[in-house]
Design a protein around this motif. Structure first.
Motif, PDB file in Angstrom:
ATOM      1  N   ALA A   1       0.822  -1.210   0.000  1.00 44.46           N
ATOM      2  CA  ALA A   1       0.000   0.000   0.000  1.00 44.46           C
ATOM      3  C   ALA A   1       0.862   1.269   0.000  1.00 44.46           C
ATOM      4  O   ALA A   1       0.587   2.216  -0.727  1.00 44.46           O
ATOM      5  CB  ALA A   1      -0.930  -0.020   1.216  1.00 44.46           C
TER       6      ALA A   1
ATOM      7  N   GLY B   1       2.425   6.293  -4.423  1.00 42.23           N
ATOM      8  CA  GLY B   1       1.112   6.894  -4.165  1.00 42.23           C
ATOM      9  C   GLY B   1       1.130   7.746  -2.905  1.00 42.23           C
ATOM     10  O   GLY B   1       0.560   8.837  -2.877  1.00 42.23           O
TER      11      GLY B   1
ATOM     12  N   TYR C   1       5.110   1.640 -13.310  1.00 39.91           N
ATOM     13  CA  TYR C   1       5.513   2.019 -11.947  1.00 39.91           C
ATOM     14  C   TYR C   1       7.040   1.931 -11.820  1.00 39.91           C
ATOM     15  O   TYR C   1       7.681   2.760 -11.185  1.00 39.91           O
ATOM     16  CB  TYR C   1       4.841   1.038 -10.984  1.00 39.91           C
ATOM     17  CG  TYR C   1       4.672   1.508  -9.555  1.00 39.91           C
ATOM     18  CD1 TYR C   1       3.524   2.173  -9.153  1.00 39.91           C
ATOM     19  CD2 TYR C   1       5.644   1.234  -8.602  1.00 39.91           C
ATOM     20  CE1 TYR C   1       3.355   2.564  -7.844  1.00 39.91           C
ATOM     21  CE2 TYR C   1       5.481   1.626  -7.288  1.00 39.91           C
ATOM     22  CZ  TYR C   1       4.326   2.285  -6.906  1.00 39.91           C
ATOM     23  OH  TYR C   1       4.162   2.668  -5.609  1.00 39.91           O
TER      24      TYR C   1
ATOM     25  N   PHE D   1      -6.141   3.474  -5.106  1.00 39.18           N
ATOM     26  CA  PHE D   1      -4.773   3.266  -5.568  1.00 39.18           C
ATOM     27  C   PHE D   1      -3.834   3.061  -4.391  1.00 39.18           C
ATOM     28  O   PHE D   1      -3.015   2.143  -4.370  1.00 39.18           O
ATOM     29  CB  PHE D   1      -4.324   4.462  -6.408  1.00 39.18           C
ATOM     30  CG  PHE D   1      -2.971   4.278  -7.022  1.00 39.18           C
ATOM     31  CD1 PHE D   1      -2.815   3.519  -8.178  1.00 39.18           C
ATOM     32  CD2 PHE D   1      -1.841   4.854  -6.456  1.00 39.18           C
ATOM     33  CE1 PHE D   1      -1.565   3.334  -8.747  1.00 39.18           C
ATOM     34  CE2 PHE D   1      -0.587   4.679  -7.024  1.00 39.18           C
ATOM     35  CZ  PHE D   1      -0.455   3.918  -8.171  1.00 39.18           C
TER      36      PHE D   1
ATOM     37  N   SER E   1      -3.820  -0.207  -2.776  1.00 42.88           N
ATOM     38  CA  SER E   1      -3.498  -1.293  -3.729  1.00 42.88           C
ATOM     39  C   SER E   1      -4.720  -2.137  -4.072  1.00 42.88           C
ATOM     40  O   SER E   1      -4.607  -3.350  -4.264  1.00 42.88           O
ATOM     41  CB  SER E   1      -2.409  -2.234  -3.177  1.00 42.88           C
ATOM     42  OG  SER E   1      -1.246  -1.537  -2.861  1.00 42.88           O
TER      43      SER E   1
HETATM   44  N1  PHE Z   1      -0.472   1.327  -3.383  1.00 43.33           N
HETATM   45  C1  PHE Z   1       0.679   1.618  -4.179  1.00 43.33           C
HETATM   46  C2  PHE Z   1       1.081   3.079  -3.987  1.00 43.33           C
HETATM   47  O1  PHE Z   1       0.465   3.789  -3.260  1.00 43.33           O
HETATM   48  C3  PHE Z   1       0.468   1.329  -5.626  1.00 43.33           C
HETATM   49  C4  PHE Z   1      -0.145   0.010  -5.935  1.00 43.33           C
HETATM   50  C5  PHE Z   1      -1.352  -0.041  -6.599  1.00 43.33           C
HETATM   51  C6  PHE Z   1       0.485  -1.161  -5.550  1.00 43.33           C
HETATM   52  C7  PHE Z   1      -1.967  -1.251  -6.856  1.00 43.33           C
HETATM   53  C8  PHE Z   1      -0.118  -2.387  -5.794  1.00 43.33           C
HETATM   54  C9  PHE Z   1      -1.345  -2.419  -6.446  1.00 43.33           C
HETATM   55  O2  PHE Z   1       2.014   3.535  -4.579  1.00 43.33           O
END
Ligand code: PHE
Length: 451
Positions: A26, A30, A112, A233, A236
């Protein structure tokens, strides 16, 4: 297709291993990159409040549902869904959830890792003192120059995928758990050090006010949608990461309790990042609403002018890279588990194959900033399209399907038994996931499509 191999052969070694691995998923770009800049762009306090409500009212309930489906499926998202479908004699169409999860996590991972590569470059830059004595123009040019340099970008992007792959090639307890128990404390210590540093700028109260004093005049419908999208987001959701990690969770642990911890840790880290970043930005009268460049342009400029800025800028970018790494490992694992099930590959080989595929697709995103910058379709460059497709479309769609599935696919009696919630909590959760979450997501989806 060899679908007869037994269920997953590894599980988390403790409740906390799961909680920290999932919190690591998580916590990512983000929290430290996106949350501060969207908060800045949406005027601060009121946006934060809406975001917190979204995490509490929609995020946590779906997180519980997603981890639960993952554990029930007891396999990679696709085969896990097939298991549940078979055991409950449900329509095979539900397997869409599994496919969206595996394909979505793979696609998110591909771009990413590109941004994660930037963090490595900035780590090296800050350690070398590249920001010291820089003018705003100079810092701006530095970022533009990086994006225009494919070879350098490819170098760091490749390193990032390799790091992710190396950890995962070691498996769950020797790979993910071991990495997380080193990376998470380091991240936390750096973040706390940065917050203390921010207090020392003399602008901490300004940062606090900006984050927590709501001014609703700065909020509009699009801020609410941004907040909701970001809640998904940052937790996750919808992308298979939580489903996959849930599949490794032994049955004896309580999912709602774990979900509450994950959401709490994730939110705390996002808020602390804001508390570290905004005072530093304000200390130089810089603009908090600078958008995506907040971290890569505004912040280095602020560090350049502060005492010990060199050291703390380095720490900041190391922290950002760590946060990204604990997310990329959760994004690659669904693909690896899928390959392990469907082919005769060993873990190391499956990891290498998944990394190679990520590299190829990610390369198109990487080149979107330079060689392919003029190749535009639908939403813009390849990078823009893949970001839009995954974050704005696949993620909410799958979160929507997941909330439908726990209500209409699985018998309520079983859900209640498995989730071990008190009656009151169960009723609240069930009604939220049955009515409120799907409705809220549909509104987000329709307005995204309409705009
Ligand atoms: N939660 C992660 C972030 O905040 C991004 C992410 C999204 C990871 C979906 C896994 C699945 O950056």
């Amino acid at each position: 297709m060899a679908r007869n191999r037994s269920k997953l052969n590894e599980h988390w070694s403790s409740k906390w291993a799961f909680i920290f691995a999932a919190a690591g998923s998580a916590i990512g770009l983000g929290n430290i990159w996106k949350f501060p800049y969207i908060t800045g762009a949406n005027g601060g306090g009121a946006f934060v409040l809406i975001y917190l409500l979204c995490v509490l009212l929609i995020g946590i309930p779906i997180l519980i549902a997603e981890i639960y489906i993952g554990r029930l499926g007891d396999d990679n998202p696709v085969d896990g869904m097939l298991n549940i479908i078979k055991n409950n004699k449900l329509s095979r169409l539900w397997v869409a959830i599994g496919w969206l999860a595996v394909i979505g996590s793979f696609l998110i991972l591909s771009y990413y890792c590109v941004i994660a590569g930037w963090t490595l470059d900035y780590t090296v830059k800050s350690i070398n003192g590249a920001f010291t004595h820089m003018t705003p123009m100079g810092i701006d040019n530095m970022f533009t120059a990086l994006l225009a340099h494919p070879a350098k970008l490819i170098f760091y992007f490749t390193i990032f995928i390799a790091l992710t792959g190396y950890i995962l090639s070691q498996g769950i307890s020797k790979g993910i758990e071991k990495a997380i128990f080193v990376l998470f404390p380091v991240l936390l210590i750096i973040l706390i050090a940065l917050v203390i540093y921010a207090i020392d700028t003399g602008f901490f109260v300004a940062g606090l006010k900006f984050l927590f004093q709501p001014d609703f005049s700065k909020i509009n419908a699009s801020s609410v949608l941004t907040a909701m999208g970001h809640a998904f987001f940052t937790l996750s959701l919808g992308m298979g990461a939580m489903m996959m990690y849930g599949a490794y969770l032994p049955k004896k642990y309580s999912i709602p309790q774990a979900a509450a911890w994950i959401a709490f840790i994730d939110t705390a880290i996002a808020l602390l990042s804001g508390l570290a970043i905004f005072p530093i930005v304000f200390a130089h009268g810089l603009d908090a609403g600078a958008g995506p460049g907040l971290i890569f342009k505004t912040l280095p400029l602020a560090f350049a002018k502060l005492p010990y800025g060199h050291l703390f800028a380095s720490l900041f970018f190391i922290m950002l890279a760590i946060a990204a790494l604990t997310s990329t490992i959760s994004l690659l694992e669904p693909s690896i588990a899928f390959l392990l099930k469907r082919t005769k590959l060993k873990r190391v080989q499956a990891t290498m194959l998944a990394c190679a595929a990520t590299w190829i697709v990610g390369l198109c995103s990487l080149l979107s900033f330079n060689l392919l910058a003029n190749v535009k379709f639908f939403m813009g460059t390849f990078f823009n399209n893949i970001d839009y497709l995954t974050t704005n479309m696949m993620l909410p769609t799958n979160a929507f399907l997941i909330s439908l599935f726990v209500v209409w696919g699985i018998k309520r009696k079983h859900v209640q038994q498995d989730l071990m919630m008190t009656n009151v909590l169960h009723n609240i959760w069930y009604n939220v996931i049955k009515y409120f979450s799907p409705l809220a997501i549909i509104i987000v989806l329709i307005s995204t499509i309409a705009s």
